[in-house]
Structure formats: structure tokens, C-alpha cells
Design a protein around this motif. Structure first.
Motif, PDB file in Angstrom:
ATOM      1  N   ALA A 142       0.469  -1.243  -0.350  1.00 12.10           N
ATOM      2  CA  ALA A 142       0.310  -0.132   0.279  1.00 12.10           C
ATOM      3  C   ALA A 142       0.643   1.045   0.224  1.00 12.10           C
ATOM      4  O   ALA A 142       0.088   2.626  -0.774  1.00 12.10           O
ATOM      5  CB  ALA A 142      -0.917   0.068   0.968  1.00 12.10           C
ATOM      6  N   ASP A 143       2.197   1.226   0.109  1.00 15.95           N
ATOM      7  CA  ASP A 143       2.974   2.200  -0.021  1.00 15.95           C
ATOM      8  C   ASP A 143       3.874   2.364  -0.744  1.00 15.95           C
ATOM      9  O   ASP A 143       4.757   3.188  -1.348  1.00 15.95           O
ATOM     10  CB  ASP A 143       4.137   2.119   1.922  1.00 15.95           C
ATOM     11  N   VAL A 144       3.586   1.635  -1.450  1.00 14.35           N
ATOM     12  CA  VAL A 144       4.414   2.071  -2.936  1.00 14.35           C
ATOM     13  C   VAL A 144       3.511   2.946  -3.843  1.00 14.35           C
ATOM     14  O   VAL A 144       2.210   3.445  -4.259  1.00 14.35           O
ATOM     15  CB  VAL A 144       4.335   0.384  -3.330  1.00 14.35           C
ATOM     16  N   ALA A 157      22.385  -3.045 -14.036  1.00 16.70           N
ATOM     17  CA  ALA A 157      21.185  -2.512 -13.459  1.00 16.70           C
ATOM     18  C   ALA A 157      20.805  -2.465 -12.105  1.00 16.70           C
ATOM     19  O   ALA A 157      20.737  -3.888 -11.979  1.00 16.70           O
ATOM     20  CB  ALA A 157      20.131  -3.295 -15.274  1.00 16.70           C
ATOM     21  N   PHE A 158      19.642  -1.485 -11.890  1.00 13.81           N
ATOM     22  CA  PHE A 158      19.533  -1.736 -10.397  1.00 13.81           C
ATOM     23  C   PHE A 158      18.690  -1.878 -10.488  1.00 13.81           C
ATOM     24  O   PHE A 158      17.673  -1.547 -11.103  1.00 13.81           O
ATOM     25  CB  PHE A 158      19.809  -0.735  -9.216  1.00 13.81           C
ATOM     26  N   HIS A 159      17.774  -1.798  -9.305  1.00 11.83           N
ATOM     27  CA  HIS A 159      16.350  -2.173  -8.887  1.00 11.83           C
ATOM     28  C   HIS A 159      15.216  -1.635  -8.310  1.00 11.83           C
ATOM     29  O   HIS A 159      15.962  -0.870  -7.035  1.00 11.83           O
ATOM     30  CB  HIS A 159      16.195  -3.676  -8.132  1.00 11.83           C
ATOM     31  N   TYR A 160      14.566  -0.266  -9.267  1.00 16.39           N
ATOM     32  CA  TYR A 160      14.304   1.551  -7.660  1.00 16.39           C
ATOM     33  C   TYR A 160      12.584   0.636  -7.466  1.00 16.39           C
ATOM     34  O   TYR A 160      11.575   0.114  -8.626  1.00 16.39           O
ATOM     35  CB  TYR A 160      14.171   2.201  -9.048  1.00 16.39           C
ATOM     36  N   LEU A 161      12.022   1.337  -6.558  1.00 14.86           N
ATOM     37  CA  LEU A 161      11.241   1.400  -5.979  1.00 14.86           C
ATOM     38  C   LEU A 161      10.370   2.556  -4.753  1.00 14.86           C
ATOM     39  O   LEU A 161      11.003   2.385  -3.836  1.00 14.86           O
ATOM     40  CB  LEU A 161      10.920  -0.538  -4.762  1.00 14.86           C
ATOM     41  N   GLN A 162       9.818   2.452  -5.764  1.00 16.74           N
ATOM     42  CA  GLN A 162       9.357   4.529  -4.730  1.00 16.74           C
ATOM     43  C   GLN A 162       8.159   4.089  -4.106  1.00 16.74           C
ATOM     44  O   GLN A 162       6.617   3.458  -4.866  1.00 16.74           O
ATOM     45  CB  GLN A 162       8.788   5.603  -6.262  1.00 16.74           C
ATOM     46  N   VAL A 163       8.562   4.602  -2.988  1.00 23.86           N
ATOM     47  CA  VAL A 163       7.460   4.257  -2.004  1.00 23.86           C
ATOM     48  C   VAL A 163       7.163   5.735  -1.271  1.00 23.86           C
ATOM     49  O   VAL A 163       7.418   7.192  -2.209  1.00 23.86           O
ATOM     50  CB  VAL A 163       7.917   3.588  -0.276  1.00 23.86           C
ATOM     51  N   ARG A 164       5.952   6.137  -0.948  1.00 21.58           N
ATOM     52  CA  ARG A 164       6.119   7.133   0.473  1.00 21.58           C
ATOM     53  C   ARG A 164       7.048   7.409   1.358  1.00 21.58           C
ATOM     54  O   ARG A 164       7.500   6.547   1.913  1.00 21.58           O
ATOM     55  CB  ARG A 164       4.875   6.651   1.003  1.00 21.58           C
ATOM     56  N   GLU A 165       6.804   8.343   1.849  1.00 17.89           N
ATOM     57  CA  GLU A 165       7.816   8.860   2.360  1.00 17.89           C
ATOM     58  C   GLU A 165       8.100   8.527   3.563  1.00 17.89           C
ATOM     59  O   GLU A 165       9.454   8.129   4.019  1.00 17.89           O
ATOM     60  CB  GLU A 165       8.290  11.002   2.386  1.00 17.89           C
ATOM     61  N   GLU A 166       7.617   7.900   4.410  1.00 20.94           N
ATOM     62  CA  GLU A 166       7.290   7.853   5.710  1.00 20.94           C
ATOM     63  C   GLU A 166       7.564   6.287   5.835  1.00 20.94           C
ATOM     64  O   GLU A 166       7.604   5.158   6.911  1.00 20.94           O
ATOM     65  CB  GLU A 166       5.930   7.830   6.348  1.00 20.94           C
ATOM     66  N   ALA A 167       7.361   5.262   4.040  1.00 19.72           N
ATOM     67  CA  ALA A 167       8.115   3.881   4.681  1.00 19.72           C
ATOM     68  C   ALA A 167       9.432   4.146   4.064  1.00 19.72           C
ATOM     69  O   ALA A 167       9.951   2.889   4.085  1.00 19.72           O
ATOM     70  CB  ALA A 167       7.038   3.303   3.051  1.00 19.72           C
ATOM     71  N   VAL A 168      10.174   4.309   4.250  1.00 18.25           N
ATOM     72  CA  VAL A 168      11.877   4.369   3.546  1.00 18.25           C
ATOM     73  C   VAL A 168      12.404   3.988   4.665  1.00 18.25           C
ATOM     74  O   VAL A 168      13.230   3.154   5.122  1.00 18.25           O
ATOM     75  CB  VAL A 168      12.304   6.193   2.621  1.00 18.25           C
ATOM     76  N   VAL A 186      18.247  -3.697  -3.902  1.00 16.88           N
ATOM     77  CA  VAL A 186      16.658  -2.681  -3.975  1.00 16.88           C
ATOM     78  C   VAL A 186      16.886  -1.252  -3.813  1.00 16.88           C
ATOM     79  O   VAL A 186      17.076  -1.822  -2.570  1.00 16.88           O
ATOM     80  CB  VAL A 186      15.340  -3.891  -4.059  1.00 16.88           C
ATOM     81  N   MET A 187      16.723  -0.320  -4.410  1.00 16.74           N
ATOM     82  CA  MET A 187      16.355   0.588  -3.905  1.00 16.74           C
ATOM     83  C   MET A 187      14.772   1.430  -3.616  1.00 16.74           C
ATOM     84  O   MET A 187      14.730   1.330  -4.448  1.00 16.74           O
ATOM     85  CB  MET A 187      17.317   2.020  -4.687  1.00 16.74           C
ATOM     86  N   VAL A 188      15.253   1.538  -1.666  1.00 10.44           N
ATOM     87  CA  VAL A 188      13.973   2.511  -1.864  1.00 10.44           C
ATOM     88  C   VAL A 188      13.394   3.718  -1.757  1.00 10.44           C
ATOM     89  O   VAL A 188      14.825   4.174  -1.227  1.00 10.44           O
ATOM     90  CB  VAL A 188      12.928   1.461  -0.606  1.00 10.44           C
ATOM     91  N   PHE A 189      13.222   4.470  -2.386  1.00  8.39           N
ATOM     92  CA  PHE A 189      12.928   5.538  -2.465  1.00  8.39           C
ATOM     93  C   PHE A 189      11.496   6.506  -2.545  1.00  8.39           C
ATOM     94  O   PHE A 189      10.899   6.028  -3.039  1.00  8.39           O
ATOM     95  CB  PHE A 189      14.419   6.283  -3.341  1.00  8.39           C
ATOM     96  N   SER A 190      11.855   7.072  -2.189  1.00 12.80           N
ATOM     97  CA  SER A 190      10.542   8.463  -1.832  1.00 12.80           C
ATOM     98  C   SER A 190      10.640   9.666  -2.598  1.00 12.80           C
ATOM     99  O   SER A 190      12.270   9.983  -2.802  1.00 12.80           O
ATOM    100  CB  SER A 190      10.185   9.406  -1.163  1.00 12.80           C
ATOM    101  N   TRP A 191       9.837  10.083  -3.304  1.00 10.53           N
ATOM    102  CA  TRP A 191      10.825  11.309  -4.121  1.00 10.53           C
ATOM    103  C   TRP A 191       9.971  12.295  -4.051  1.00 10.53           C
ATOM    104  O   TRP A 191       8.634  13.152  -4.316  1.00 10.53           O
ATOM    105  CB  TRP A 191      10.115  11.204  -5.858  1.00 10.53           C
TER     106      TRP A 191
END
Length: 296
Positions: A142-144, A157-168, A186-191
Motif C-alpha cells: 500500500a506504500d508503493v 542494472a539496479f532495481h528501484y522501488l518508489q514509496v511514500r516518504e514515511e515508508a523509507v 533494491v533501492m527504496v526511495f521517496s521523491w
């Protein structure tokens, strides 16, 4: 008994003991294969860079990079820290530097405390399993944030997963799952679109680093991902973005980045960071091989 000097530095650091740790051995010529592996295990930083004379035409120097678990063929992560350290020590001149690592050449522009590494020609993107990425990073689906799920990079090649800021900061890697499924990173990040800033954590057990506090290679690839995902403009030009990495972990790094777009796609990316010296010392190698640090 032979003394082998080393320097320990923090890359992409705002102060000592922040950012990503690196050990640099400025004079590794003459060390055997077993010595390189033993020294990297002994110092136990995420990466240890052993500097050697260049082989490739046009290279300033050559480097072999080891994690505590063995040699890594890429060396992108440590290229900036190695080059800046060599300039600070007076071993190479400031300015344009070409680092040779395996079959790759890394182009840098460096001074005694800061530098920039640039990469061109991104690799072909793939579509990884979204469910695997969320499970590997310990993220609630749900945070994705809805975005194209694709790999990106200018080397591996790296793997990117954008999430909500509080999930980082709450992300927790499932290292056993990543090993079982062959997922190296895996790179977990907010934007933040207004500030053009990513808040991130990078889990990279496939590269010998369960968590990486600041990573040049991931940062380069993120620029391509941001363009492909519509987070940065696709119009021709160069666009800056910032990464605060390691949020929620004991070490936080800051990576200044830019990506250049041509004909709607990313063709070049650069990352800049500060390198802070934190320790220096010597390893002692006995006549029968083996090493142990004697000062730091």
C-alpha cells in the motif's frame, strides 16, 4: 615484514562517520591475490580499493575492489573515494581522472576533498517482479507509489522501488529472500518533485553490502529511472537531483546528481560527493603472507 599504508575515508559524507566507508590502499603493486582478500576482510569496510599501475591506454591508474566477501568487478561505488584520496595524498594531479577497474573505465573530475563521476550509455531496462521488490525491502504494498517498474543503470542494472516518504526509514531488507530469488539489490526511495530530492535506502547483498549508506552507481541509475518514469523532464537538457541515502540507518550520505536527456531519453548521468578522511595506518605483511592492521 612489509608495511602497507592505508587510508580510511567516508564518501558522500557531510562529516566524519557519515556516508559510505571505504579503505584505500594507495600502493598495492606486489601484493598477492590472497593478500588483497585478507586485507579486505581484516579492515571490514564495505569496499577496499587497491591501487595499481594502469594497463588500459589513457587510464590514470588501475584499481581492484574487494568487499569482505571477495572481489567486485565494477568498482563504480568506490571510484570517487579512491580518486579524491589519491589527489589529497599528492599521488595524482587534480582535474580529469580515468580509473580502470576490470574492463571498465570511469571518468572523473576530482579535487582533494570532492569529486564527480560521470557515466554514459545506460543499459537496457528490464521489468522486475513488483511483489518480489516489496517483499525484499519489507515494504507494505500500500506504500508503493504507482510508477513504471523497471531496472535502470549505467553499468549493472539496479532495481528501484518508489514509496511514500514515511515508508523509507521503516524499510527492512529480507536478505534471505533476496539470496533465494537472486535479487542483488533494491533501492527504496521517496521523491519530492518540488525539491527534486530522493530520500532513499539501498540494500545490496548481491554486491557484498547488506545496506549501502551512499552509492554512486545506484545514484547514476536513478537519474535514468526518473526520466523514464516522468519524474524528471524528457525534454533535451541537463537536470539536477539530490539523494539523501541511509535515512533510518546509523549512517546517512548525500549525493548530488545530474542527468542529461537527449531525444527523450537519459544518455548521461553524473554524481558528486565529498570525501572525508577518518583514519590512516599500516598493515604488516609477514614473509609467509597474511596481514593485520597495526595502527589507525
Amino acid at each position: 615484514m612489509t608495511a602497507v599504508p592505508f587510508e580510511m575515508v567516508d564518501m558522500f559524507a557531510h562529516a566524519p562517520f557519515s556516508g559510505s566507508q571505504l579503505t584505500v590502499v594507495p600502493e598495492a603493486d606486489g601484493l598477492g591475490e590472497a593478500d588483497l582478500a585478507a586485507l579486505a576482510r581484516e579492515v571490514n569496510t564495505p569496499e577496499t580499493a587497491f591501487v595499481l599501475p594502469p594497463v588500459a591506454p589513457g587510464a590514470t591508474y588501475r584499481v581492484r575492489v574487494f568487499t569482505p566477501g571477495g572481489e567486485t568487478p565494477f568498482g563504480g561505488h568506490s571510484s570517487l573515494g579512491t580518486a579524491v584520496t589519491l589527489v589529497r595524498l599528492g599521488r595524482i594531479a587534480p582535474g580529469a581522472v580515468v580509473q580502470e577497474c576490470g574492463s571498465r573505465l570511469h571518468s572523473l573530475s576530482v579535487g582533494p576533498d570532492k569529486g564527480t563521476v560521470t557515466a554514459e550509455n545506460p543499459v537496457e531496462a528490464r521489468e522486475p517482479d513488483l511483489a518480489l521488490l516489496t517483499a525484499a525491502a519489507g515494504v507494505d504494498p500500500a506504500d508503493v507509489v504507482e510508477a513504471p517498474v523497471r531496472t535502470a543503470g549505467f553499468g549493472p542494472a539496479f532495481h528501484y522501488l518508489q514509496v511514500r516518504e514515511e515508508a523509507v526509514p521503516a524499510a527492512r531488507a529480507d536478505l534471505a529472500l533476496m539470496a533465494e530469488r537472486g535479487l542483488p539489490d533494491v533501492m527504496v526511495f521517496s521523491w519530492d518533485p518540488r525539491a527534486r530530492r530522493a530520500t532513499a535506502r539501498v540494500f545490496a547483498p548481491g554486491y557484498g553490502m547488506p545496506e549501502d549508506a551512499a552509492c554512486a552507481s545506484n545514484a547514476l541509475g536513478l537519474g535514468e529511472w526518473l526520466v523514464a518514469a516522468g519524474r524528471l523532464p524528457a525534454a533535451d537538457g541537463t537536470y539536477e537531483y539530490l539523494i539523501r541515502q541511509g535515512v533510518g540507518s546509523p549512517r546517512v550520505g548525500t549525493v548530488e546528481c545530474s542527468v542529461t536527456v537527449s531525444s527523450g531519453r537519459a544518455v548521461r548521468a553524473s554524481v558528486t560527493g565529498t570525501v572525508v578522511p577518518v583514519a590512516r595506518g599500516e598493515f604488516l605483511l609477514g614473509p609467509g603472507g597474511g596481514a593485520a592492521p597495526v595502527s589507525a
